[in-house]
Scaffold this active site. Sequence first.
Site, mmCIF file in Angstrom:
data_model
loop_
_atom_site.group_PDB
_atom_site.id
_atom_site.type_symbol
_atom_site.label_atom_id
_atom_site.label_comp_id
_atom_site.label_asym_id
_atom_site.label_seq_id
_atom_site.Cartn_x
_atom_site.Cartn_y
_atom_site.Cartn_z
ATOM 1 N N GLN A 143 -4.035 18.315 5.488
ATOM 2 C CA GLN A 143 -4.480 17.959 4.128
ATOM 3 C C GLN A 143 -5.958 17.596 4.138
ATOM 4 O O GLN A 143 -6.426 16.847 4.997
ATOM 5 C CB GLN A 143 -3.648 16.772 3.604
ATOM 6 C CG GLN A 143 -4.064 16.280 2.232
ATOM 7 C CD GLN A 143 -5.057 15.142 2.279
ATOM 8 O OE1 GLN A 143 -5.038 14.339 3.211
ATOM 9 N NE2 GLN A 143 -5.936 15.049 1.293
ATOM 10 N N SER A 199 6.755 13.851 -5.679
ATOM 11 C CA SER A 199 6.629 12.619 -6.462
ATOM 12 C C SER A 199 7.981 12.108 -6.953
ATOM 13 O O SER A 199 8.507 12.579 -7.956
ATOM 14 C CB SER A 199 5.654 12.773 -7.639
ATOM 15 O OG SER A 199 4.355 13.087 -7.149
ATOM 16 N N GLY A 200 8.521 11.171 -6.194
ATOM 17 C CA GLY A 200 9.719 10.454 -6.619
ATOM 18 C C GLY A 200 11.024 10.900 -5.990
ATOM 19 O O GLY A 200 12.084 10.385 -6.341
ATOM 20 N N TYR A 246 0.844 -1.198 0.000
ATOM 21 C CA TYR A 246 0.000 0.000 0.000
ATOM 22 C C TYR A 246 0.880 1.250 0.000
ATOM 23 O O TYR A 246 0.616 2.228 -0.694
ATOM 24 C CB TYR A 246 -0.923 -0.007 1.228
ATOM 25 C CG TYR A 246 -1.857 1.178 1.261
ATOM 26 C CD1 TYR A 246 -3.133 1.104 0.712
ATOM 27 C CD2 TYR A 246 -1.449 2.398 1.809
ATOM 28 C CE1 TYR A 246 -3.971 2.210 0.711
ATOM 29 C CE2 TYR A 246 -2.274 3.504 1.810
ATOM 30 C CZ TYR A 246 -3.539 3.409 1.269
ATOM 31 O OH TYR A 246 -4.370 4.500 1.253
ATOM 32 N N HIS A 258 0.806 12.578 -7.119
ATOM 33 C CA HIS A 258 0.434 11.754 -5.965
ATOM 34 C C HIS A 258 1.410 10.583 -5.793
ATOM 35 O O HIS A 258 1.033 9.482 -5.382
ATOM 36 C CB HIS A 258 -0.985 11.218 -6.154
ATOM 37 C CG HIS A 258 -1.814 11.161 -4.902
ATOM 38 N ND1 HIS A 258 -2.774 12.085 -4.615
ATOM 39 C CD2 HIS A 258 -1.823 10.285 -3.861
ATOM 40 C CE1 HIS A 258 -3.359 11.764 -3.460
ATOM 41 N NE2 HIS A 258 -2.790 10.665 -2.981
ATOM 42 N N PRO A 265 1.496 14.620 3.027
ATOM 43 C CA PRO A 265 0.451 13.877 3.743
ATOM 44 C C PRO A 265 0.381 12.435 3.252
ATOM 45 O O PRO A 265 0.377 12.185 2.045
ATOM 46 C CB PRO A 265 -0.829 14.631 3.353
ATOM 47 C CG PRO A 265 -0.517 15.255 2.023
ATOM 48 C CD PRO A 265 0.954 15.573 2.053
ATOM 49 N N GLY A 286 -1.755 8.780 4.223
ATOM 50 C CA GLY A 286 -2.829 8.266 5.064
ATOM 51 C C GLY A 286 -2.558 6.937 5.742
ATOM 52 O O GLY A 286 -3.482 6.328 6.247
HETATM 53 C C1 LIG Z 1 1.127 5.533 1.452
HETATM 54 C C2 LIG Z 1 0.762 6.869 0.905
HETATM 55 C C3 LIG Z 1 -0.422 7.471 1.298
HETATM 56 C C4 LIG Z 1 -0.756 8.730 0.798
HETATM 57 N N1 LIG Z 1 -1.899 9.335 1.260
HETATM 58 C C5 LIG Z 1 -2.174 10.590 0.829
HETATM 59 C C6 LIG Z 1 -3.279 11.293 1.362
HETATM 60 O O1 LIG Z 1 -4.002 10.792 2.226
HETATM 61 N N2 LIG Z 1 -3.512 12.547 0.897
HETATM 62 C C7 LIG Z 1 -2.724 13.136 -0.056
HETATM 63 O O2 LIG Z 1 -2.958 14.277 -0.451
HETATM 64 N N3 LIG Z 1 -1.667 12.486 -0.569
HETATM 65 C C8 LIG Z 1 -1.361 11.241 -0.141
HETATM 66 N N4 LIG Z 1 -0.281 10.604 -0.642
HETATM 67 C C9 LIG Z 1 0.567 11.270 -1.644
HETATM 68 C C10 LIG Z 1 1.653 12.076 -0.959
HETATM 69 O O3 LIG Z 1 1.130 13.200 -0.305
HETATM 70 C C11 LIG Z 1 2.692 12.575 -1.970
HETATM 71 O O4 LIG Z 1 2.054 13.286 -3.000
HETATM 72 C C12 LIG Z 1 3.501 11.437 -2.556
HETATM 73 O O5 LIG Z 1 3.825 10.501 -1.567
HETATM 74 C C13 LIG Z 1 4.785 11.978 -3.173
HETATM 75 O O6 LIG Z 1 5.523 10.971 -3.758
HETATM 76 P P1 LIG Z 1 6.710 10.177 -3.016
HETATM 77 O O7 LIG Z 1 6.073 9.184 -2.109
HETATM 78 O O8 LIG Z 1 7.418 9.544 -4.146
HETATM 79 O O9 LIG Z 1 7.540 11.191 -2.270
HETATM 80 C C14 LIG Z 1 0.086 9.345 -0.148
HETATM 81 C C15 LIG Z 1 1.275 8.748 -0.536
HETATM 82 C C16 LIG Z 1 1.622 7.517 -0.002
HETATM 83 C C17 LIG Z 1 2.936 6.900 -0.418
#
Ligand SMILES: Cc1cc2nc3c(=O)[nH]c(=O)nc-3n(C[C@H](O)[C@H](O)[C@H](O)COP(=O)(O)O)c2cc1C
Length: 386
Positions: A131, A314-315, A28, A282, A81, A83
Amino acid sequence: MSRLDHCYNIEDLRLAAMKRLPKGVFEYLDKGTEDQISLRNNRRAFEDLKLRNRVLADVSDVKMNSEIFGKPVSMPFAIAPTGIAGLCWYEGEFELAKAAAKAGVPFTLATGSNTSMEKVAKEAGGRLWFQLYMWREKELSYELVRRAADAGFEALVWTVDIGHGANREHNARNGFSTPYKMNMRSTFDVLRHPEWLVTVLGKYLATTGMPTHENYPAKYKQSITGKHKIEKLVRADKVGWADVDKLREIWPGKLIIKGILHAEDAQQALQHGVDAIVVSNHGGRNMDSADATLDVLPEIVEAVGGKTSVIVDSGIRRGSDIVKCLGLGADLVLAGRPTLYGVGVGGQAGAEKALKILRDEMKRTMAYLGKQRVSELTKEIFKPVR
Ligand SMILES: Cc1cc2nc3c(=O)[nH]c(=O)nc-3n(C[C@H](O)[C@H](O)[C@H](O)COP(=O)(O)O)c2cc1C
């Protein structure tokens, strides 16, 4: 030696988290969506962008401090953020918030977190952003916004890139949809991770019971394995720019729109008076085949012309990735998985380790580039395009 001592980079934290967490939780956290194309695009873009090494420059005083919304940050970074932090570690969001406060960077609490916004605001310290997902019953989301304002959050981050939800097939396979369904596979998965079972799930069961989405409105709050498909609490698919105006009306703090990938949307956000946009796909978790954020960042920076802050995520997995984003014009970066892997391995200490790794790498990269201040990171750090 602790597990964390063996982690020298974010990938090491990732592998350590993979061992400790049940597969359902880890996938997840770790995976993207459908064919994982966006996820790969994100990394490819960072890997393809080259930096120009400079030599014989004074790099005895490299500093990474910067500002967002006129207030200082120890580096141009904030925790995104996510979740699921509360399933990576007992009250994982709280651990992340404390790590961010200690490191001098903002932390963003997700709508779907398992720790209440009031507890985080009261006890974690530091700069806190909240968020928001807009629910179809919008009034319920406004209630959350008012709660966040009362709790003293500095910024509201409205995530707008969800469309009709994500098609994350691995979650369905692992029984990891909402509500979570325990099946033979997931039960066996959990039993094979006794440390997680005792220190995370066991700790919830011994204290507050099965984890809940603590920030959900009372009538929809239920444990993550609760029976109801939360029919009414679905995310709004009928939203528009007028909703930004409405949030402006009821939210007294900084307003950030997260999930922008198009210059025209960035300009709209600007016209509706947001304080910042987050260029984000995301983390490759929503629309597959999305552009890498690094690829669209320059046109979006140009479109907003310095009239609002540009944040990107992202990344990001290395300090050099942060430097690349800043060189392309971002004011600040967010990252989700790096500190989540950290928290999954060692709670607050793990998140601190992730932040330290990124910070050290960023500092080293700046030194290689002959730059001592964040403000010096401009396009000239890249190989010129011929
Ligand atoms: C496990 C997980 C849960 C996430 N849940 C949310 C969320 O609840 N709300 C949101 O705006 N973004 C959520 N995101 C996206 C992150 O805010 C962010 O955009 C993303 O993790 C960036 O990419 P990275 O993981 O490669 O740094 C989630 C990302 C992950 C990995």
